[in-house]
Design a protein around this motif. Sequence first.
Motif, PDB file in Angstrom:
ATOM      1  N   GLY A 204       0.905  -1.418  -0.129  1.00 14.02           N
ATOM      2  CA  GLY A 204       0.294   0.194   0.028  1.00 14.02           C
ATOM      3  C   GLY A 204       0.590   1.151   0.031  1.00 14.02           C
ATOM      4  O   GLY A 204       0.369   2.222   0.031  1.00 14.02           O
ATOM      5  N   GLY A 205       2.242   0.981   0.348  1.00 12.99           N
ATOM      6  CA  GLY A 205       3.068   2.508   0.407  1.00 12.99           C
ATOM      7  C   GLY A 205       3.985   3.238   1.311  1.00 12.99           C
ATOM      8  O   GLY A 205       4.879   3.556   1.112  1.00 12.99           O
ATOM      9  N   VAL A 206       3.721   1.367   2.382  1.00 11.89           N
ATOM     10  CA  VAL A 206       4.234   2.249   3.186  1.00 11.89           C
ATOM     11  C   VAL A 206       5.616   1.404   3.807  1.00 11.89           C
ATOM     12  O   VAL A 206       6.042   1.019   2.438  1.00 11.89           O
ATOM     13  CB  VAL A 206       3.406   1.140   4.450  1.00 11.89           C
ATOM     14  N   ARG A 207       6.335   2.162   4.256  1.00 11.55           N
ATOM     15  CA  ARG A 207       7.420   2.146   4.246  1.00 11.55           C
ATOM     16  C   ARG A 207       8.216   2.321   4.993  1.00 11.55           C
ATOM     17  O   ARG A 207       9.792   2.432   5.255  1.00 11.55           O
ATOM     18  CB  ARG A 207       8.637   3.141   2.889  1.00 11.55           C
ATOM     19  N   ALA A 208       7.641   3.060   6.101  1.00 12.99           N
ATOM     20  CA  ALA A 208       7.833   2.212   7.802  1.00 12.99           C
ATOM     21  C   ALA A 208       7.588   2.200   8.435  1.00 12.99           C
ATOM     22  O   ALA A 208       6.080   2.413   8.613  1.00 12.99           O
ATOM     23  CB  ALA A 208       8.968   4.080   7.852  1.00 12.99           C
ATOM     24  N   PHE A 209       7.657   0.809   9.296  1.00 13.39           N
ATOM     25  CA  PHE A 209       6.884   0.284   9.727  1.00 13.39           C
ATOM     26  C   PHE A 209       7.430   0.048  11.779  1.00 13.39           C
ATOM     27  O   PHE A 209       8.498  -0.900  11.470  1.00 13.39           O
ATOM     28  CB  PHE A 209       6.258  -1.413   9.492  1.00 13.39           C
ATOM     29  N   GLU A 210       6.500   0.004  12.705  1.00 13.47           N
ATOM     30  CA  GLU A 210       6.638   0.056  13.751  1.00 13.47           C
ATOM     31  C   GLU A 210       5.801  -0.986  14.281  1.00 13.47           C
ATOM     32  O   GLU A 210       4.647  -1.480  14.368  1.00 13.47           O
ATOM     33  CB  GLU A 210       5.923   0.775  14.498  1.00 13.47           C
TER      34      GLU A 210
ATOM     35  N   GLY B 272      11.007  -0.877  12.646  1.00 12.11           N
ATOM     36  CA  GLY B 272      11.498  -0.458  13.801  1.00 12.11           C
ATOM     37  C   GLY B 272      11.260  -1.695  15.341  1.00 12.11           C
ATOM     38  O   GLY B 272       9.966  -2.320  14.806  1.00 12.11           O
ATOM     39  N   VAL B 273      11.107  -1.335  16.093  1.00 13.08           N
ATOM     40  CA  VAL B 273      10.643  -1.628  17.240  1.00 13.08           C
ATOM     41  C   VAL B 273       9.704  -0.513  18.801  1.00 13.08           C
ATOM     42  O   VAL B 273      10.945   0.061  18.166  1.00 13.08           O
ATOM     43  CB  VAL B 273      10.920  -2.670  18.426  1.00 13.08           C
ATOM     44  N   GLY B 274       8.994  -0.900  19.007  1.00  8.25           N
ATOM     45  CA  GLY B 274       7.857   0.104  19.815  1.00  8.25           C
ATOM     46  C   GLY B 274       7.480  -0.143  20.794  1.00  8.25           C
ATOM     47  O   GLY B 274       8.164  -1.791  21.098  1.00  8.25           O
ATOM     48  N   SER B 275       6.719   0.319  22.207  1.00  8.23           N
ATOM     49  CA  SER B 275       6.417  -0.325  23.350  1.00  8.23           C
ATOM     50  C   SER B 275       7.924  -0.623  23.845  1.00  8.23           C
ATOM     51  O   SER B 275       7.727  -1.319  25.337  1.00  8.23           O
ATOM     52  CB  SER B 275       5.778  -1.027  23.355  1.00  8.23           C
ATOM     53  N   VAL B 276       8.970   0.230  23.737  1.00  6.34           N
ATOM     54  CA  VAL B 276      10.272   0.059  24.329  1.00  6.34           C
ATOM     55  C   VAL B 276      10.562   0.850  25.830  1.00  6.34           C
ATOM     56  O   VAL B 276      10.533   2.213  25.436  1.00  6.34           O
ATOM     57  CB  VAL B 276      11.307   0.117  23.939  1.00  6.34           C
ATOM     58  N   VAL B 277      10.389   0.441  26.758  1.00  2.00           N
ATOM     59  CA  VAL B 277      10.687   1.173  28.568  1.00  2.00           C
ATOM     60  C   VAL B 277      11.586   1.476  28.639  1.00  2.00           C
ATOM     61  O   VAL B 277      11.996   1.762  29.643  1.00  2.00           O
ATOM     62  CB  VAL B 277       9.384   0.851  28.916  1.00  2.00           C
TER      63      VAL B 277
END
Length: 221
Positions: A40-46, A75-80
């Motif tokens: 769909g055109g996305v080039r950055a994903f978390e 990338g990675v998310g929810s990192v504390v």
Amino acid sequence: MARYDKLQVLGIMGTTGMVPVFYNSDATVAQQVVKACYDGGVRAFEFTNRGDMAHEVFAQLIGFVAAQCPGMALGVGSVVDAPTAALYIQMGADFVVGPMFNAEVARLCNRRQVPYIPGCGTVTEVSNAQEAGCEVCKIFPGDVLGPKFAKGLLAPMPWSRLMVTGGVEPTEENLTAWFKAGVYCVGMGSKLFPKDKVAAGDWTYVTEKCREALNIIANNK
């Protein structure tokens, strides 16, 4: 090691304007969602670190992205905390996102030249994160703070790059409001990936929804 350097990742986020945010314990499902977004055109994903052994899913996902989604920054998310950030960086994460600011994570990411995007809910928090080297700050939760917060912050701090996450919707009204307020990009989760669509494996829906959202963003940047 990350496949894209810091400037490349930030450029991708700013150019496309959207970072899908997703977690699933099934690596195959995660792979299909990422591929649907890519189509769909996305080039950055978390991919968010929200479940037990999430890093094992990420390890499979990053290999899949390298082979099947050229040009996609993962990338990675929810990192504390810093140990978690280090784990994902070692596996090749291109960027790290957190729900709040952690100075130890900032130092770690700066050392490895990996973008760290911390969650901030006040002008002071954004300023402190910038002082620690964060090029982009996550306005979170977006649905609580609203576009007026972003616009108000940018008035005295126009150099700020803001990524809003939390309650962002793939609609013209919602996206237009955020980009007219001046945000750099948006993070979007459940509104792009309704549970029933994921359960049914309706990846065409995800692809089309990403394409629609990116078109709206492009018309408002």
